[in-house]
Write a protein that holds these residues in place. Structure first.
Motif, PDB file in Angstrom:
ATOM      1  N   GLU A 327     -15.710  -6.041   6.175  1.00  0.00           N
ATOM      2  CA  GLU A 327     -14.762  -5.324   7.025  1.00  0.00           C
ATOM      3  C   GLU A 327     -13.319  -5.638   6.650  1.00  0.00           C
ATOM      4  OE1 GLU A 327     -15.817  -6.482  10.921  1.00  0.00           O
ATOM      5  OE2 GLU A 327     -17.679  -5.305  10.992  1.00  0.00           O
ATOM      6  N   LEU A 328     -13.030  -6.909   6.390  1.00  0.00           N
ATOM      7  CA  LEU A 328     -11.662  -7.276   6.014  1.00  0.00           C
ATOM      8  C   LEU A 328     -11.281  -6.699   4.655  1.00  0.00           C
ATOM      9  CD1 LEU A 328     -11.467 -11.003   7.202  1.00  0.00           C
ATOM     10  CD2 LEU A 328     -10.432  -8.989   8.260  1.00  0.00           C
ATOM     11  N   VAL A 329     -12.221  -6.699   3.726  1.00  0.00           N
ATOM     12  CA  VAL A 329     -11.924  -6.137   2.402  1.00  0.00           C
ATOM     13  C   VAL A 329     -11.660  -4.639   2.507  1.00  0.00           C
ATOM     14  CG1 VAL A 329     -12.905  -5.635   0.129  1.00  0.00           C
ATOM     15  CG2 VAL A 329     -13.161  -7.917   1.124  1.00  0.00           C
ATOM     16  N   THR A 330     -12.479  -3.949   3.310  1.00  0.00           N
ATOM     17  CA  THR A 330     -12.272  -2.509   3.496  1.00  0.00           C
ATOM     18  C   THR A 330     -10.923  -2.226   4.139  1.00  0.00           C
ATOM     19  OG1 THR A 330     -14.658  -2.173   3.720  1.00  0.00           O
ATOM     20  CG2 THR A 330     -13.220  -0.418   4.517  1.00  0.00           C
ATOM     21  N   ALA A 331     -10.553  -3.034   5.126  1.00  0.00           N
ATOM     22  CA  ALA A 331      -9.253  -2.852   5.774  1.00  0.00           C
ATOM     23  C   ALA A 331      -8.105  -3.092   4.798  1.00  0.00           C
ATOM     24  CB  ALA A 331      -9.136  -3.794   6.969  1.00  0.00           C
ATOM     25  N   ALA A 332      -8.264  -4.108   3.919  1.00  0.00           N
ATOM     26  CA  ALA A 332      -7.210  -4.383   2.935  1.00  0.00           C
ATOM     27  C   ALA A 332      -7.088  -3.246   1.937  1.00  0.00           C
ATOM     28  CB  ALA A 332      -7.505  -5.701   2.227  1.00  0.00           C
ATOM     29  N   ARG A 333      -8.219  -2.696   1.523  1.00  0.00           N
ATOM     30  CA  ARG A 333      -8.170  -1.579   0.577  1.00  0.00           C
ATOM     31  C   ARG A 333      -7.547  -0.349   1.224  1.00  0.00           C
ATOM     32  NH1 ARG A 333     -14.359  -2.122  -1.818  1.00  0.00           N
ATOM     33  NH2 ARG A 333     -13.992  -4.000  -3.100  1.00  0.00           N
ATOM     34  N   THR A 334      -7.818  -0.123   2.496  1.00  0.00           N
ATOM     35  CA  THR A 334      -7.241   1.033   3.190  1.00  0.00           C
ATOM     36  C   THR A 334      -5.731   0.881   3.349  1.00  0.00           C
ATOM     37  OG1 THR A 334      -9.318   1.318   4.395  1.00  0.00           O
ATOM     38  CG2 THR A 334      -7.383   2.454   5.260  1.00  0.00           C
ATOM     39  N   ALA A 335      -5.293  -0.340   3.637  1.00  0.00           N
ATOM     40  CA  ALA A 335      -3.862  -0.578   3.842  1.00  0.00           C
ATOM     41  C   ALA A 335      -3.073  -0.591   2.548  1.00  0.00           C
ATOM     42  CB  ALA A 335      -3.665  -1.901   4.584  1.00  0.00           C
ATOM     43  N   ALA A 336      -3.760  -0.772   1.444  1.00  0.00           N
ATOM     44  CA  ALA A 336      -3.046  -0.814   0.164  1.00  0.00           C
ATOM     45  C   ALA A 336      -2.431   0.546  -0.144  1.00  0.00           C
ATOM     46  CB  ALA A 336      -4.006  -1.230  -0.954  1.00  0.00           C
ATOM     47  N   PRO A 337      -1.226   0.579  -0.690  1.00  0.00           N
ATOM     48  CA  PRO A 337      -0.596   1.869  -1.017  1.00  0.00           C
ATOM     49  C   PRO A 337      -1.381   2.580  -2.107  1.00  0.00           C
ATOM     50  CG  PRO A 337       0.674   0.046  -1.936  1.00  0.00           C
ATOM     51  CD  PRO A 337      -0.364  -0.560  -1.048  1.00  0.00           C
ATOM     52  N   PRO A 338      -1.504   3.906  -2.011  1.00  0.00           N
ATOM     53  CA  PRO A 338      -2.251   4.636  -3.045  1.00  0.00           C
ATOM     54  C   PRO A 338      -1.567   4.532  -4.396  1.00  0.00           C
ATOM     55  CG  PRO A 338      -1.049   6.155  -1.628  1.00  0.00           C
ATOM     56  CD  PRO A 338      -0.921   4.794  -1.001  1.00  0.00           C
TER      57      PRO A 338
END
Length: 481
Positions: A327-338
């Motif tokens: 869950e934390l990894v997914t959240a970090a990937r989502t928050a990362a700028p495209p």
């Protein structure tokens, strides 16, 4: 024997360009067939490319000196030299390229990412390519340009989503061995793990990588133990997982104190404060370990940590831990700028940009800096007067002579272009005067220069002589060089 290397110094040498050829075409009944010297080939370049099958810099540890192939020289009959083969070095994902002073040149992340470290030298033009309406039979050719020579430092920073940190023998290697397919060495003595281990974890729709680095101890951020060498492997991690041994035999060890010590090292190293943390209280299958975990868990949760009681031996609590990491990894990937798409930016050269600068240096020296002037100097054969005269013509057309005069340079001043220094003399003859191949009358002493009338008379005399006599006296080229 060393099997893992994550920092090496490479001594790179790109290939030199091949020299151009000076040649005059020779054929029966055609004594003046014109220049036919070919161009030299370009030197090979040295590039780095990320290969998924490479996981260490071990190969460069044993072979730190790398040299690309040189370009071949040109030949007569308009034969160009072959280009030197480019050299492509395969490096692991996450390799950082630095110069000797620590400047980051490239951060190679992503399979297929390529970076040209050393560029090969240009091949010199032969006299066939240098011929023009006035200089119909040049007696010189350009030299090949030397290839780049550079020393770089390669540092490997593992590309992982979750980093396992903790004291030696906390159970990090055991944990990564049961949640992934990684097979690290596991033993009951400190510092069993000497190299980072990577594992891929899959749980439901989450897939992420986990890095197990050697155990940290107080002072790791300043070089104590193995910490300084491997702390950089968690720089790219989006999540940090504290693995704590709750069944340690040392009576003075305390899980809360262990986490505080590791946190102090992470803060001292820098750049990791903003990463979310999880805590895994390991070895709860041991009765004393479970009791200690129940005691310290409230204190850790009061500090804001998400705490999981796990056992790598019985796999208790691992599923909940893997879900939390996912869950934390997914959240970090989502928050990362495209990632921004690659764009080609065209910046036209300014109207007043001459492509070079003239600066006054101490001692009365004038320094000319610019890509073209410096390359022209490197490719000039200064043993050939005609080649030197050709260089003077090119610099005059570029505007170097004019800018030196406007800057205040006087005849006899020292002018430096690249690695060459000259006594500057304002150009007396702005146009090339055909004469003996390989020579330039403008470089002779003024008293030795023939006047325009003498040169015209000499030409008329040559035209009036019989063909055989003229052919015998006509200077012929040196052939292929």
């Amino acid at each position: 024997m060393t099997t893992f290397v994550d920092r090496v110094v490479l001594h790179l040498q790109a290939g030199d360009g091949g020299h151009g050829c000076v040649s005059v075409h020779r054929e029966k009944f055609k004594p003046f067939g014109g220049p036919d010297g070919g161009n030299g080939g370009h030197g090979g370049s040295v590039s780095l490319v990320v290969d998924p099958q490479v996981h260490t810099l071990l190969d460069f540890h044993f072979r730190p000196h790398v040299k690309a192939a040189n370009g071949r020289g040109g030949a007569g009959s308009n034969r160009d030299g072959a280009n030197g083969a480019n050299l492509v070095l395969k490096v692991p994902n996450g390799t950082v390229v630095q110069s000797g002073d620590g400047t980051v040149l490239a951060d190679l992340v992503g399979v297929g990412t390529t970076f040209e470290v050393a560029r090969g030298g240009r091949g010199g033009r032969g006299n066939a390519s240098l011929a023009n309406a006035r200089r119909k039979a040049p007696g010189f050719a350009e030299l090949g340009e030397p290839g780049d020579q550079i020393d770089v430092v390669l540092e490997l920073k593992s590309v992982a989503d979750v980093g396992l940190v903790g004291y030696p023998s906390a159970g990090k290697s055991s944990l990564i061995s049961v949640i992934s397919a990684a097979k690290p060495k596991i033993a009951d003595y400190p510092f069993t793990t000497l190299v980072p281990n990577l594992g891929v974890v899959r749980v439901d729709n989450h897939t992420f990588t986990v890095a197990d680095v050697p155990g940290l101890i107080p002072g790791a951020a300043t070089g104590k133990g193995l910490g300084l060498e491997f702390l950089r492997h968690i720089e790219r991690c989006a999540v940090l997982l504290h693995v704590v041994d709750t069944a340690a035999l040392e009576t003075e060890r305390d899980p809360v104190a262990d986490i505080d010590a590791i946190e102090a090292e992470l803060v001292a190293y820098g750049g990791l404060v903003d990463r979310p943390r999880l805590v895994a209280l390991n070895k709860v299958d041991v009765p004393d370990g479970r009791d200690l975990a129940e005691i310290v868990r409230p204190d850790l949760e009061a500090r804001g940590f998400r705490v999981f009681e796990v056992s790598a031996a019985t796999r208790a609590g691992l599923k909940e831990l893997m879900y939390a990491m996912g869950e934390l990894v997914t959240a970090a990937r989502t928050a990362a700028p495209p990632a921004e798409p690659t764009r080609i930016v065209i910046r036209p050269k300014a109207v007043d940009d001459a492509g070079f600068t003239v600066e006054a240096a101490p001692g009365g020296t004038w320094v000319v800096r610019g890509t073209r002037p410096e390359r022209w100097v490197r490719q000039t054969n200064f043993d050939n007067e005609e080649a030197v005269g050709y260089l003077a013509d090119r610099l005059a057309r570029l505007g170097v002579e004019e800018k030196l005069g406007k800057a205040g340079a006087q005849a006899g001043d020292l002018v430096q272009i690249g690695e060459r220094e000259f006594d500057w003399q304002p150009t007396l003859y702005t146009e090339f005067v055909p004469g003996v191949r390989g020579g330039d009358q403008r470089l002779a002493e003024k008293s030795e220069r023939p006047s325009a009338t003498e040169r015209l008379a000499a030409r008329k005399a040559r035209r009036q002589r019989p063909e055989d006599e003229a052919e015998a006296d006509e200077p012929v080229g040196d052939g292929e060089e």
